[in-house]
Design an enzyme around this catalytic site. Structure first.
Site, PDB file in Angstrom:
ATOM      1  N   LYS A 162     -10.032  -0.119  -9.304  1.00 19.69           N
ATOM      2  CA  LYS A 162     -11.255  -0.184  -8.499  1.00 19.69           C
ATOM      3  C   LYS A 162     -12.460  -0.417  -9.400  1.00 19.69           C
ATOM      4  CE  LYS A 162      -9.841   3.108  -4.879  1.00 19.69           C
ATOM      5  NZ  LYS A 162      -9.949   2.192  -3.716  1.00 19.69           N
ATOM      6  N   ASP A 178      -9.518  11.829  -2.426  1.00 21.12           N
ATOM      7  CA  ASP A 178      -8.514  11.029  -1.726  1.00 21.12           C
ATOM      8  C   ASP A 178      -7.339  11.907  -1.265  1.00 21.12           C
ATOM      9  OD1 ASP A 178      -8.002   8.518  -0.692  1.00 21.12           O
ATOM     10  OD2 ASP A 178      -6.841   7.837  -2.419  1.00 21.12           O
ATOM     11  N   GLU A 217      -2.068   2.497  -2.129  1.00 22.83           N
ATOM     12  CA  GLU A 217      -1.054   3.476  -2.526  1.00 22.83           C
ATOM     13  C   GLU A 217      -0.806   4.543  -1.465  1.00 22.83           C
ATOM     14  OE1 GLU A 217      -4.172   3.778  -3.202  1.00 22.83           O
ATOM     15  OE2 GLU A 217      -4.481   5.873  -2.624  1.00 22.83           O
ATOM     16  N   ASP A 231      -3.556  -0.565  -5.277  1.00 27.55           N
ATOM     17  CA  ASP A 231      -4.607   0.268  -4.674  1.00 27.55           C
ATOM     18  C   ASP A 231      -4.291   0.628  -3.215  1.00 27.55           C
ATOM     19  OD1 ASP A 231      -6.896   1.718  -4.582  1.00 27.55           O
ATOM     20  OD2 ASP A 231      -8.266   0.005  -4.472  1.00 27.55           O
ATOM     21  N   ARG A 281      -0.464   4.342   1.749  1.00 29.21           N
ATOM     22  CA  ARG A 281       0.587   3.976   2.700  1.00 29.21           C
ATOM     23  C   ARG A 281       1.963   4.069   2.060  1.00 29.21           C
ATOM     24  NH1 ARG A 281      -2.206  -1.747   3.689  1.00 29.21           N
ATOM     25  NH2 ARG A 281      -3.969  -0.458   3.076  1.00 29.21           N
ATOM     26  N   ASP A 335      -7.642   8.500  -7.007  1.00 32.64           N
ATOM     27  CA  ASP A 335      -7.241   7.122  -6.754  1.00 32.64           C
ATOM     28  C   ASP A 335      -8.112   6.158  -7.556  1.00 32.64           C
ATOM     29  OD1 ASP A 335      -6.316   4.739  -5.805  1.00 32.64           O
ATOM     30  OD2 ASP A 335      -7.189   4.938  -3.795  1.00 32.64           O
TER      31      ASP A 335
HETATM   32  N1  BES Z   1      -8.281   5.714  -0.871  1.00 33.82           N
HETATM   33  C1  BES Z   1      -8.543   4.351  -0.596  1.00 33.82           C
HETATM   34  C2  BES Z   1      -9.334   4.135   0.691  1.00 33.82           C
HETATM   35  C3  BES Z   1     -10.745   4.654   0.732  1.00 33.82           C
HETATM   36  C4  BES Z   1     -11.791   3.814   0.396  1.00 33.82           C
HETATM   37  C5  BES Z   1     -11.027   5.928   1.152  1.00 33.82           C
HETATM   38  C6  BES Z   1     -13.082   4.262   0.473  1.00 33.82           C
HETATM   39  C7  BES Z   1     -12.302   6.367   1.213  1.00 33.82           C
HETATM   40  C8  BES Z   1     -13.343   5.534   0.890  1.00 33.82           C
HETATM   41  C9  BES Z   1      -7.224   3.582  -0.473  1.00 33.82           C
HETATM   42  O1  BES Z   1      -6.209   4.026  -1.263  1.00 33.82           O
HETATM   43  C10 BES Z   1      -7.511   2.175  -0.859  1.00 33.82           C
HETATM   44  O2  BES Z   1      -7.831   1.965  -1.996  1.00 33.82           O
HETATM   45  N2  BES Z   1      -7.387   1.249   0.068  1.00 33.82           N
HETATM   46  C11 BES Z   1      -7.640  -0.117  -0.192  1.00 33.82           C
HETATM   47  C12 BES Z   1      -6.608  -0.926   0.531  1.00 33.82           C
HETATM   48  C13 BES Z   1      -6.610  -2.377   0.157  1.00 33.82           C
HETATM   49  C14 BES Z   1      -6.153  -2.561  -1.276  1.00 33.82           C
HETATM   50  C15 BES Z   1      -5.688  -3.118   1.100  1.00 33.82           C
HETATM   51  C16 BES Z   1      -9.050  -0.443   0.315  1.00 33.82           C
HETATM   52  O3  BES Z   1      -9.447   0.087   1.338  1.00 33.82           O
HETATM   53  O4  BES Z   1      -9.733  -1.195  -0.363  1.00 33.82           O
HETATM   54 ZN    ZN Z   2      -6.300   5.968  -1.817  1.00 40.51          ZN
HETATM   55 MN    MN Z   3      -6.249   3.103  -3.172  1.00 42.68          MN
END
Ligand code: BES
Ligand code: ZN
Ligand code: MN
Length: 498
Positions: free
Chosen positions: A277, A288, A349, A347, A351, A270
Site C-alpha cells: 500500500k 484491520d 488478503e 492486498d 477474503r 495490513d
Molecule cells: N483492509 C483493506 C481494506 C480497507 C481499506 C479497510 C481502507 C479499511 C480502509 C483490504 O485488505 C484491502 O486492502 N482491500 C483492497 C482490495 C483490492 C486490492 C481489490 C482495497 O480495498 O484496496
Molecule cells: Zn485488509
Molecule cells: Mn489488504
C-alpha cells in the site's frame, strides 16, 4: 464511573450539573425543563427566546444556577427535531452532554430520562440508551497517554416513580455491559500492531474464556496445514508473527446442537504485502482486525447476559507483510474447501483468510453465519464512513441482521450480489481469482466469499467505513468505533428469544 437511579425530582438533586433537554423549534420548554427554568427565574426561557438555545441535536448549553438550585450548573441538551427523534438520538445526546460537562470539570452529574416524556419512549429504553451513550461517548484510549480531562465519576438518572427503580437499574446494567464491551473492542482496534499481534489476540480470547467459562481452541500453523487452510496460510507466509485461528464458543443451550457462527477478519496489520500500500495512511491498517475484535468482545457480553443459545466465534488472525517468504501476485493457493485461488493482489488478503474461516465454520456445522470484515476500500467509497455494506444469501437471515442493527443504531446498507459480476473473478488458471476490476469492488469481494459458502445462511458485513472515526460526534469518538459489537450481542439475544 458509576451510573445509578435516583428517585426524586431532578431540580432537588445536589450535583455538579443536572441535565434537562429541549426539542428543536420548541419555545415553551415542558415538564422537567420547565420546572428547572422556573427555579432559575426564567433564564432558560429567555435564552430560548433570544435564540441562544435552539434545541439542535448535539447542542449542549450550560447555565450557572448561582445558588438558585442545589446543583451548580444546568445543562440543556438539544434533542433535535421531534420527528427525527429515536432511541439512537438519546445515545448521541448522552455522549454529547457527558463530554461537554467533563470539559468543565463536572464529576457528578444527574440527568432526566430523555425522551421518556413528550418523546414517548419507554423509561427502560431511555435509561439503557443514556447509559450506553455516556459510557461510549466518554471513551478514550488512555494506555499510552494521559487523558486530557478527568473522568466523570457518577451519573444519577432521576425518576419520579419509586416502583420503576428496579427495572431501570437492570436497564442501566445492560447498557453498561454492552458499552464496556464495545469499548474493549475499541481498545483492541486502537492498540498498535506492535502490541496487538495474532498471538496477543489469542491471549485476549483465552483470558475471556477462562473468566467467563467459554470454550476456547487456538489452532497453530501445523493444525491449519493439516486442515488444508492454504489460503489463510498463504497470507501468513510473509510475516514472522505466527498466525492463529481462534475459536471461542459460548454454550447457552445444552439441548441444542445448533450454534450461530460469528466470524471476524483478524489482520493485525495490513501493509498490502508484496502489493504494498502507499505509505500515507498505512498506519490505519493496524485496525484491520476490527471485525475480529467485534466478534471476540461480543462473546464476552453474551457470556455475561447468558441467552439460551449457542454461539461460536471464529477469528483467522495474521499479519499481511512483504518479505522474502511472502505470497506473490500470480501465486495459486488451495483453500480448505479444495478450491484453487489465483492471487492477483496480495492486498486482497481479507477474503483469503475468511475463505478458510468460512469453510471451517461450515465444517463445525455453525448456522447461520455472519462475518464482519474491514474488507474493501471500495465499500467506504460507496457508502462513506457511517454505513457498513451488508451482503447475504438468505433473505430471512439478512432481515434479522438488519433488524438488530436498526435497534442498536449501527448503520448497515443491504448491497446487491449480481451473478453477472462473477465474471470479474474468473481466473484463466484457477477456480477463482482474488480481485475483480475497478468497479464494484465491495461486491466482487462479497462474491468471492460466497464461493466458500455452500447452503448455509450467511451475511457478510463490510465495515471498512464505520470501523474508524476521524471525528467526535454523539457517542462516537475519534479512532476505533467498536462497530458491530452491539448488533452481534443484540442478534444473539433476539435469536435466543425465537
Ligand atoms: N483492509 C483493506 C481494506 C480497507 C481499506 C479497510 C481502507 C479499511 C480502509 C483490504 O485488505 C484491502 O486492502 N482491500 C483492497 C482490495 C483490492 C486490492 C481489490 C482495497 O480495498 O484496496
Ligand atoms: Zn485488509
Ligand atoms: Mn489488504
Amino acid at each position: 464511573m458509576e451510573i445509578k437511579v435516583r428517585v426524586g425530582d431532578i431540580a432537588q438533586i445536589e450535583a455538579d450539573a443536572i441535565v434537562v433537554n429541549l426539542f428543536e423549534g420548541v419555545d415553551q420548554p415542558g415538564s422537567a425543563t420547565a420546572a428547572v427554568d422556573k427555579a432559575l427565574d426564567g433564564a432558560i426561557g429567555s435564552l430560548i427566546s433570544r435564540g441562544e438555545i435552539k434545541g439542535k441535536f448535539g447542542e449542549v448549553s450550560i447555565v450557572h444556577t448561582l445558588g438558585k438550585l442545589p446543583a451548580r450548573k444546568v445543562a440543556i441538551a438539544g434533542l433535535g427535531k421531534r420527528q427525527d427523534f429515536n432511541v439512537d438520538k438519546i445515545r448521541g445526546v448522552a455522549g454529547e452532554f457527558c463530554r461537554a460537562l467533563r470539559k468543565v470539570n463536572c464529576r457528578k452529574i444527574a440527568t432526566i430520562l430523555h425522551g421518556a416524556g413528550i418523546g414517548g419512549m419507554e423509561l427502560e429504553a431511555s435509561a439503557e440508551a443514556i447509559t450506553e451513550g455516556a459510557v461510549l461517548g466518554l471513551y478514550g484510549f488512555a494506555k499510552y497517554k494521559k487523558p486530557e480531562y478527568e473522568d466523570i465519576e457518577e451519573i444519577l438518572i432521576a425518576v419520579k416513580e419509586e416502583e420503576k427503580a428496579p427495572i431501570l437499574e437492570l436497564a442501566i446494567g445492560k447498557g453498561k455491559l454492552v458499552a464496556d464491551v464495545t469499548n474493549l473492542a475499541r481498545d483492541m482496534g486502537n492498540e498498535p500492531a506492535n502490541y496487538m499481534t495474532p498471538s496477543r489476540m489469542a491471549e485476549a480470547a483465552k483470558e475471556l474464556a477462562s473468566k467467563y467459562d467459554l470454550e476456547i481452541k487456538v489452532l497453530d500453523r501445523e493444525d491449519m496445514e493439516e486442515m488444508g487452510m492454504g489460503a489463510l496460510l498463504g497470507v501468513a507466509k510473509g510475516s514472522d508473527q505466527p498466525a492463529k485461528l481462534i475459536i471461542l464458543s459460548y454454550k447457552g443451550d445444552e439441548h441444542s446442537e445448533k450454534a450461530l457462527g460469528f466470524l471476524g477478519k483478524g489482520i493485525t496489520f495490513d501493509s498490502g504485502g508484496i502489493s504494498i500500500k502507499p505509505s500515507e495512511g498505512m498506519w490505519e491498517m493496524k485496525d484491520d482486525m476490527a471485525g475480529a475484535a467485534a466478534v471476540i468482545t461480543a462473546l464476552w457480553a453474551i457470556a455475561k447476559l447468558k441467552p439460551k443459545i449457542n454461539v461460536t466465534a471464529i477469528v483467522p488472525a495474521t499479519e499481511n507483510l512483504p518479505s522474502g517468504t511472502a505470497l506473490k501476485p500470480g501465486d495459486v493457493l488451495k483453500a480448505m474447501n479444495g478450491k484453487t485461488i489465483e492471487v492477483i493482489s496480495t492486498d486482497a488478503e481479507g477474503r483469503l483468510i475468511l475463505a478458510d474461516a468460512l469453510s471451517y465454520a461450515q465444517k463445525l456445522g455453525l448456522s447461520p453465519l455472519i462475518d464482519l470484515a474491514t474488507l474493501t476500500g471500495a465499500c467506504r467509497v460507496a457508502l462513506g464512513m457511517l454505513y457498513s455494506g451488508l451482503f447475504g444469501n438468505d433473505r430471512d437471515w439478512i432481515d434479522k441482521v438488519l433488524g438488530a442493527a436498526e435497534r442498536t443504531g449501527e448503520k448497515m446498507w443491504h448491497m446487491p450480489m449480481p451473478e453477472e459480476y462473477k465474471e470479474q473473478i474468473k481466473s484463466e488458471i484457477a477456480d477463482v481469482k482474488n480481485t475483480g476490476n475497478r468497479y464494484g469492488g465491495a461486491i466482487t469481494a462479497a462474491l468471492f466469499l460466497a464461493e466458500f459458502v455452500d447452503n448455509t445462511p450467511w451475511v457478510h458485513i463490510d465495515i471498512a467505513g464505520p470501523r474508524l472515526s476521524t471525528k467526535e460526534s454523539g457517542y462516537i469518538v475519534k479512532g476505533a468505533t467498536g462497530f458491530g459489537v452491539r448488533t452481534l450481542i443484540e442478534l444473539a439475544l433476539s435469536e435466543a428469544r425465537t
